[in-house]
Design a protein around this motif. Structure first.
Motif, PDB file in Angstrom:
ATOM      1  N   VAL A  40       0.840  -1.196   0.000  1.00 36.99           N
ATOM      2  CA  VAL A  40       0.000   0.000   0.000  1.00 36.99           C
ATOM      3  C   VAL A  40       0.877   1.248   0.000  1.00 36.99           C
ATOM      4  N   THR A  43       2.586   1.677  -3.476  1.00 36.06           N
ATOM      5  CA  THR A  43       1.644   2.081  -4.515  1.00 36.06           C
ATOM      6  C   THR A  43       1.253   3.537  -4.358  1.00 36.06           C
ATOM      7  N   ILE A  80      -4.980   0.459  -6.028  1.00 37.11           N
ATOM      8  CA  ILE A  80      -4.426  -0.124  -4.808  1.00 37.11           C
ATOM      9  C   ILE A  80      -4.886  -1.560  -4.606  1.00 37.11           C
ATOM     10  N   SER A  84      -2.152  -4.685  -5.077  1.00 40.83           N
ATOM     11  CA  SER A  84      -1.833  -5.430  -3.858  1.00 40.83           C
ATOM     12  C   SER A  84      -2.321  -6.878  -3.954  1.00 40.83           C
TER      13      SER A  84
END
Length: 99
Positions: A40, A43, A80, A84
Motif C-alpha cells: 500500500v 503504490t 491499490i 496489492s
C-alpha cells in the motif's frame, strides 16, 4: 489544515477507504499484514498520494489518504486493490487456493 500545492492548484482532498477480504476471513496477519502495508505504501508513493492514517486489521484495511485532484476515488481504489491483490497472490500461493 495541511494544503498541498500543484503547478496551478492548491488542494486538500482526503478520502477514507475501507476494504475487506473475501468472506471477511481473518487472513491479514503476520507476514501477510506486513506485506499488505508495504505494498500500500509503495503504490501510494508511486502515484503521489499521501497516507494520513492507516490500519491493517485481520479482516479489513482502513486508509485515510490525501490525493491530488487528478485522481478519482474509484481510480485510487482500483489501483491499490488490484496491485496489492496480484502481488499477494504471487508471493503467498496458499491465499490463491482459498480465495
Amino acid at each position: 489544515m495541511d494544503y498541498r500545492y500543484g503547478n496551478h492548484t492548491v488542494f486538500n482532498i482526503e478520502y477514507h477507504f475501507v476494504w475487506v477480504n473475501k468472506y471477511r476471513c481473518k487472513a491479514l496477519h503476520g507476514d501477510i499484514a506486513l506485506r499488505v502495508r508495504e505494498l500500500v505504501r509503495q503504490t501510494f508513493e508511486l502515484f503521489g498520494i499521501r497516507i494520513t492514517k492507516g490500519v491493517v486489521s485481520k479482516d479489513h484495511v482502513h486508509i485515510f489518504v490525501s490525493a491530488p485532484p487528478t485522481l478519482a476515488p474509484s481510480e485510487i481504489r482500483r489501483r491499490i486493490k488490484g496491485r496489492s491483490a496480484t502481488k499477494l497472490f504471487e508471493e503467498f500461493p496458499h491465499l490463491k487456493k482459498r480465495y
